[in-house]
Design a protein around this motif. Sequence first.
Motif, PDB file in Angstrom:
ATOM      1  N   ARG A  69      19.527  45.633  26.821  1.00 48.55           N
ATOM      2  CA  ARG A  69      18.101  45.296  26.911  1.00 48.55           C
ATOM      3  C   ARG A  69      17.773  44.090  26.045  1.00 48.55           C
ATOM      4  O   ARG A  69      17.104  43.151  26.489  1.00 48.55           O
ATOM      5  CB  ARG A  69      17.257  46.502  26.486  1.00 48.55           C
ATOM      6  N   ARG A 100      17.848  39.841  27.339  1.00 50.79           N
ATOM      7  CA  ARG A 100      16.575  39.138  27.181  1.00 50.79           C
ATOM      8  C   ARG A 100      16.786  37.795  26.496  1.00 50.79           C
ATOM      9  O   ARG A 100      16.119  36.811  26.787  1.00 50.79           O
ATOM     10  CB  ARG A 100      15.610  40.011  26.375  1.00 50.79           C
ATOM     11  N   ASP A 119      20.082  35.463  29.195  1.00 49.41           N
ATOM     12  CA  ASP A 119      20.044  35.914  30.582  1.00 49.41           C
ATOM     13  C   ASP A 119      21.038  35.169  31.471  1.00 49.41           C
ATOM     14  O   ASP A 119      21.202  35.513  32.650  1.00 49.41           O
ATOM     15  CB  ASP A 119      18.629  35.792  31.147  1.00 49.41           C
TER      16      ASP A 119
END
Length: 220
Positions: free
Chosen positions: A23, A27, A30
């Motif tokens: 997660r 972020r 990417d």
Amino acid sequence: MSGQLRIGAVPLAVMLLVPETLRTFSREFDGVHLQINEELYIEQLMNLRRGDADIALGPIPDRLPPGEFHVEVLMPVSMVVVARRGSVHASSRSLEALRGARWVYTGLSGVTGYGRRLFEQNGLEPPACGATVNSTLGLLSLIGGADFVGLMPRPLAQHPAVVPFIEMPPLQEAPLGLVLGAITRVETALRPVVRHFLTHLHRAAHHLQNDPSWTSWRRV
């Protein structure tokens, strides 16, 4: 950064560490494609040596060859004895009482099971290997459906999806303590994308260990 990062992880790491790590890492980066493979730790080391994986997440093995691997400690974990919910073995109070049970080990052969280590560290002769599996699903199937006894990480044994089928006997002996870590080849550990991923792994492990529910999982 861009490219691919290949991660081999034991089921516990997939369940506990990988989601939070991905997660936050995804972020920030990417452009990096992450490939996650669920593997036993023995297979992980072979894949690292062949160059088929960049990072292995699992219990830190004993006696790793010096100079070949870079190891970073992430968190402790307890391996607990589990039995089918409601079975005669579920009320056992000692390892000795379970020596006659059918034991299932995870690994490539019966001698690699953590069950053997648990019995030996308590001065007991390990029970015979009734079956060997190489997946968590196989382990759960034999324990929950065929009345085998085995070992699994406490967080997995207390997962809501597992609790209806298995339980932990109230044994007088302590669980088997392991250390979950990240293992890379020495040269791979210097790659920037690997260093960043390891940083996010440490953050995820820190976050998990400060979660009140994780405190209950660690209790012995």
